[in-house]
Design an enzyme around this catalytic site. Structure first.
Site, PDB file in Angstrom:
ATOM      1  N   GLY A 149     -37.562   0.504   2.186  1.00 43.69           N
ATOM      2  CA  GLY A 149     -36.567   1.031   1.398  1.00 43.69           C
ATOM      3  C   GLY A 149     -37.134   2.412   0.848  1.00 43.69           C
ATOM      4  N   SER A 236     -40.855   1.308   7.731  1.00 44.80           N
ATOM      5  CA  SER A 236     -40.071   2.286   7.044  1.00 44.80           C
ATOM      6  C   SER A 236     -41.018   2.767   5.906  1.00 44.80           C
ATOM      7  CB  SER A 236     -38.704   2.122   6.559  1.00 44.80           C
ATOM      8  OG  SER A 236     -37.827   3.253   6.106  1.00 44.80           O
TER       9      SER A 236
END
Length: 559
Positions: A149, A236
């Site tokens: 995120g 991520s």
């Protein structure tokens, strides 16, 4: 003690205080003793599960400051539900959160993750543990997952990150964690508001992770884990947080292996840039122009929602190279020396930006050769850094020559993946390979296996390696595909990827019976494990693209 109470670890607790999915056969919940008090969990298919264990104090009480351990509790604490997730950035891209955001004109959902769950609260310092055994004297590897995120949004609260199958498959302990994000975790106030306890505000979210790793060090033996065999892994933004932890002195010795999945952090945010972004947030809160003391008081008095709304004015927030909690950039100009002895696996997916960019812009899947140049001018800023520029027309020509079957949209996603997402991983791997102390225990992978969603339209997109690593394809049909054939293919790939991650956690070397021999990464051959069916090793995949794009200097996004 009345008849509705039992003794758990010497503490009187209500036997019926919670009802878990494991339907406790004895009526007594599984319990574990932590430094702060007893926690009561659940069981499922032979795995003990504890959700929402506090590892830190409510951050509303330590806002923009170093986190503190939680206050001890006396009675057994029910830990069978997710704890709160961190405050999210207002106006975040919705396509990561729901299938609805990706529906086409016919109402069919596109590629999507299982939804995030739980309320948002500054009281977010909670972690979750899955383990095959409690207090059994075993020393199982610990797999500590950090969610993605970017540094702005996300949570560990989702079925996607449930650690039960991984714990059962590998006889390992799985830990997932929530921590502060966006301005709450990374707004740098040290220069603007000196002497107010905000010296480490630019890395507060990273220090939350350090505190969680300290919790693991101090408590994981109770859960059957080995505090000397902790693997941090993240996807991520979670991978970028792993890279950042590798350069943080306070984290040294708290983890012993690293896997970075589609998330690199070559450099931190410069203090000057971070200060300018903080100024904009204070302006939005109408705290600019006040004395240092009054501005600090105003920040502490502001509501969570007010800060969330003001965060948008500041833009990007991420780890700050502040000379304190992050003394140097993680991988610039070299790899982090304090983590030279830590084995590392780095990887990316073949088609990162089909979700990262295309997920929010469906028109990009219908580009023509006439509309492609303008799309690349807007979508590939990393082709132009400072005075160095690669002409878009030349880039398109090169990619068409190298990939004659590609459509215009295929070229767009290839160029944006290679110039944006992939280059950070290339640099980190090269820095590790240049160091004689790290090259022998560095491995690189690329996920080529394609999602079955929408007939393969998404390729191997950003996030696809998560359900494979967690062996959670059954709860992720929006990611892997929902047909029986899709699920069968996905499970075969998950068997390979999850076993590889488990073996790396166990031994510090990813080689296992599910793979061909996986050589350590070197600059001569650049061997790369291709996760696909069948699995294979390729030397320097996308080597032409790497050399061509390498003419443009790399700048870490947001810094």
């Amino acid at each position: 003690m009345n008849r509705r109470e039992v003794l758990v670890g010497g503490v009187a607790v209500g036997a019926a205080m919670v009802v878990g999915r494991g339907a406790w056969a004895t009526g007594i919940p599984p319990s574990a003793k932590t430094r702060y008090g007893y926690v009561l969990g659940d069981t499922f298919d032979g795995i003990f599960c504890f959700k929402g264990i506090p590892y830190g104090m409510d951050t509303a009480l330590t806002r923009f400051a170093v986190p503190k351990p939680p206050m001890p509790w006396k009675e057994g604490r029910s830990c069978v539900k997710w704890g709160p997730r961190a405050p999210q950035t207002v106006g975040a891209r919705p396509e990561y959160e729901s299938a609805k955001a990706r529906e086409d004109a016919a109402g069919r959902p596109g590629y999507h993750l299982p939804p995030d769950e739980g309320v948002q609260s500054e009281d977010c310092l909670h972690l979750n543990v899955w383990t095959p055994g409690l207090r059994d004297g075993k020393k199982r590897p610990v797999m500590f997952y950090i969610h993605g995120g970017a540094f702005a949004n996300g949570t560990a609260n989702a079925e996607l990150y449930d650690g039960a199958r991984l714990a059962k498959r590998g006889d390992v302990v799985v830990v997932t964690v929530n921590h502060r994000l966006n301005s709450f975790g990374y707004m740098y106030l040290a220069e603007m508001l000196p002497g107010q306890g905000f010296e480490d505000s630019g890395n507060a979210g990273q220090l939350d992770l350090v505190l969680a790793l300290q919790w693991v060090r101090d408590n994981i033996a109770e859960f059957g884990g080995d505090a000397q065999r902790v693997m941090i892994f993240g996807q991520s933004g979670g991978g970028a947080k792993c890279a950042t932890l590798m350069a943080q002195p306070l984290a040294k010795g708290l983890f012993h292996r690293v896997i970075s999945m589609s998330g690199q952090q070559v450099s931190g945010v410069q203090a000057a840039h971070a200060t300018e972004r903080a100024k904009k947030v204070l302006q939005a809160l109408k705290l600019d122009g006040l004395s240092v003391k009054d501005a600090a008081a105003g920040l502490r008095a502001a509501t969570m929602v007010e800060i969330q709304q003001a965060t948008r004015a500041g833009g990007y927030f991420g780890p700050v190279t502040d000379g304190r909690s992050l003394p140097t950039d993680p991988f610039s100009p070299t790899d982090p020396k304090i983590s030279a002895g830590v084995p590392m696996v780095l990887g990316n997916t073949h088609d990162e930006t089909r979700v990262l960019i295309g997920g929010g812009q469906p028109a990009l899947f219908d580009l023509t050769w006439e509309t492609l140049p303008d799309a690349l001018e807007k979508g590939a800023p990393f082709l132009k850094i400072d005075t160095v520029s690669l002409p878009v027309a030349e880039v398109i020509k090169k990619y068409r020559e190298w990939n004659p079957r590609y459509s215009a949209s295929d070229v767009f996603f290839a160029v944006t993946t290679d110039s944006r997402s992939w280059r950070g991983e290339v640099i980190e791997a090269e820095r590790r390979a240049e160091n004689v102390n790290t090259r022998s225990h560095t491995w690189v992978y690329q996920l080529n296996w394609k999602s079955g969603v929408d007939g393969g339209k998404w390729g191997a997109p950003h996030t696809l390696d998560i359900p494979l690593a967690f062996d959670n394809v059954a709860v992720s049909p929006g990611m892997v595909g929902s047909s029986d054939a899709d699920m069968e293919r996905a499970q075969k790939m998950a068997d390979v990827v999850s076993e590889t991650f488990i073996e790396f956690a166990r031994t510090g070397n990813p080689n296992n019976a599910h793979l061909p021999q996986w050589p350590a990464f070197d600059l001569a051959k650049r061997p790369t494990m291709i996760f696909d069916l069948p699995v294979r090793v390729e030397d320097d995949p996308r080597g032409r693209e790497r050399r061509y794009l390498g003419q443009v200097p790399y700048v870490q996004p947001g810094t």
